[in-house]
Design a protein around this motif. Sequence first.
Motif, PDB file in Angstrom:
ATOM      1  N   LYS A  85       0.804  -1.235   0.000  1.00 25.99           N
ATOM      2  CA  LYS A  85       0.000   0.000   0.000  1.00 25.99           C
ATOM      3  C   LYS A  85       0.832   1.277   0.000  1.00 25.99           C
ATOM      4  O   LYS A  85       0.468   2.242  -0.663  1.00 25.99           O
ATOM      5  CB  LYS A  85      -0.931   0.034   1.215  1.00 25.99           C
ATOM      6  N   LYS A  86       1.912   1.299   0.775  1.00 27.11           N
ATOM      7  CA  LYS A  86       2.666   2.537   0.950  1.00 27.11           C
ATOM      8  C   LYS A  86       4.005   2.555   0.215  1.00 27.11           C
ATOM      9  O   LYS A  86       4.339   3.524  -0.447  1.00 27.11           O
ATOM     10  CB  LYS A  86       2.921   2.791   2.440  1.00 27.11           C
ATOM     11  N   TRP A  87       4.770   1.487   0.400  1.00 24.18           N
ATOM     12  CA  TRP A  87       6.132   1.490  -0.110  1.00 24.18           C
ATOM     13  C   TRP A  87       6.202   1.373  -1.630  1.00 24.18           C
ATOM     14  O   TRP A  87       6.968   2.090  -2.262  1.00 24.18           O
ATOM     15  CB  TRP A  87       6.947   0.379   0.554  1.00 24.18           C
ATOM     16  N   VAL A  88       5.435   0.468  -2.229  1.00 26.43           N
ATOM     17  CA  VAL A  88       5.504   0.286  -3.688  1.00 26.43           C
ATOM     18  C   VAL A  88       5.153   1.589  -4.411  1.00 26.43           C
ATOM     19  O   VAL A  88       5.920   2.038  -5.269  1.00 26.43           O
ATOM     20  CB  VAL A  88       4.640  -0.909  -4.153  1.00 26.43           C
ATOM     21  N   PRO A  89       4.027   2.249  -4.069  1.00 21.72           N
ATOM     22  CA  PRO A  89       3.734   3.516  -4.751  1.00 21.72           C
ATOM     23  C   PRO A  89       4.796   4.592  -4.483  1.00 21.72           C
ATOM     24  O   PRO A  89       5.172   5.338  -5.392  1.00 21.72           O
ATOM     25  CB  PRO A  89       2.390   3.950  -4.167  1.00 21.72           C
ATOM     26  N   GLY A  90       5.288   4.661  -3.245  1.00 16.85           N
ATOM     27  CA  GLY A  90       6.304   5.660  -2.900  1.00 16.85           C
ATOM     28  C   GLY A  90       7.618   5.446  -3.631  1.00 16.85           C
ATOM     29  O   GLY A  90       8.213   6.388  -4.157  1.00 16.85           O
ATOM     30  N   LEU A  91       8.078   4.203  -3.663  1.00 17.94           N
ATOM     31  CA  LEU A  91       9.325   3.891  -4.360  1.00 17.94           C
ATOM     32  C   LEU A  91       9.184   4.141  -5.859  1.00 17.94           C
ATOM     33  O   LEU A  91      10.091   4.674  -6.502  1.00 17.94           O
ATOM     34  CB  LEU A  91       9.731   2.431  -4.104  1.00 17.94           C
ATOM     35  N   THR A  92       8.032   3.769  -6.417  1.00 20.49           N
ATOM     36  CA  THR A  92       7.773   3.982  -7.841  1.00 20.49           C
ATOM     37  C   THR A  92       7.792   5.481  -8.150  1.00 20.49           C
ATOM     38  O   THR A  92       8.425   5.920  -9.112  1.00 20.49           O
ATOM     39  CB  THR A  92       6.421   3.356  -8.245  1.00 20.49           C
ATOM     40  N   ARG A  93       7.109   6.253  -7.316  1.00 16.95           N
ATOM     41  CA  ARG A  93       7.048   7.715  -7.495  1.00 16.95           C
ATOM     42  C   ARG A  93       8.453   8.320  -7.433  1.00 16.95           C
ATOM     43  O   ARG A  93       8.787   9.230  -8.186  1.00 16.95           O
ATOM     44  CB  ARG A  93       6.151   8.329  -6.424  1.00 16.95           C
ATOM     45  N   ASP A  94       9.284   7.809  -6.524  1.00 15.85           N
ATOM     46  CA  ASP A  94      10.641   8.339  -6.353  1.00 15.85           C
ATOM     47  C   ASP A  94      11.647   7.764  -7.354  1.00 15.85           C
ATOM     48  O   ASP A  94      12.821   8.139  -7.326  1.00 15.85           O
ATOM     49  CB  ASP A  94      11.147   8.063  -4.933  1.00 15.85           C
ATOM     50  N   GLY A  95      11.199   6.841  -8.202  1.00 15.32           N
ATOM     51  CA  GLY A  95      12.093   6.241  -9.194  1.00 15.32           C
ATOM     52  C   GLY A  95      13.160   5.354  -8.590  1.00 15.32           C
ATOM     53  O   GLY A  95      14.258   5.220  -9.115  1.00 15.32           O
ATOM     54  N   LEU A  96      12.820   4.725  -7.458  1.00 14.10           N
ATOM     55  CA  LEU A  96      13.761   3.875  -6.736  1.00 14.10           C
ATOM     56  C   LEU A  96      13.440   2.412  -6.993  1.00 14.10           C
ATOM     57  O   LEU A  96      12.297   1.987  -6.814  1.00 14.10           O
ATOM     58  CB  LEU A  96      13.645   4.186  -5.244  1.00 14.10           C
ATOM     59  N   ASP A  97      14.426   1.649  -7.448  1.00 14.96           N
ATOM     60  CA  ASP A  97      14.245   0.217  -7.644  1.00 14.96           C
ATOM     61  C   ASP A  97      14.448  -0.508  -6.313  1.00 14.96           C
ATOM     62  O   ASP A  97      14.801   0.102  -5.313  1.00 14.96           O
ATOM     63  CB  ASP A  97      15.243  -0.320  -8.676  1.00 14.96           C
TER      64      ASP A  97
END
Length: 127
Positions: A85-97
């Motif tokens: 819920k939180k980490w996948v969208p946040g990491l995707t938004r930040d361009g972090l693999d």
Amino acid sequence: MSSDPLNEVLELTGEERYDYFLSEVLEEREIWILVNAENRFLKIVSEDEGVSHLPVWPSSAFAAHYATGSDELSPKSISLPDFFKKWVPGLTRDGLDIGVFPGADGTLWITEPEELKRDLQEELSGF
């Protein structure tokens, strides 16, 4: 192979560690990261490839082993629902693999957050 189960797993290939990671995470329902005293997560930036990633582990023991020698880092768990819920969208938004489960030789499986989420959900459906 050594007689130490931790080292045996760390000596697996990147793909074998990825599979191990999926099965352990599904069993425990949590992912482990490293954080510093300010609760900021460890992010690794590769100057060569220009890739930034969040290293993740299947257990506290593996994360702690990776942090050996660093007084500033400690393992922290993320529940699977929080990760989705939180980490996948946040990491995707930040361009972090995501760097899944670094091995003894320094190799790891780098994947996009959505791809790891799909793999975990696919495994969950057969669990």
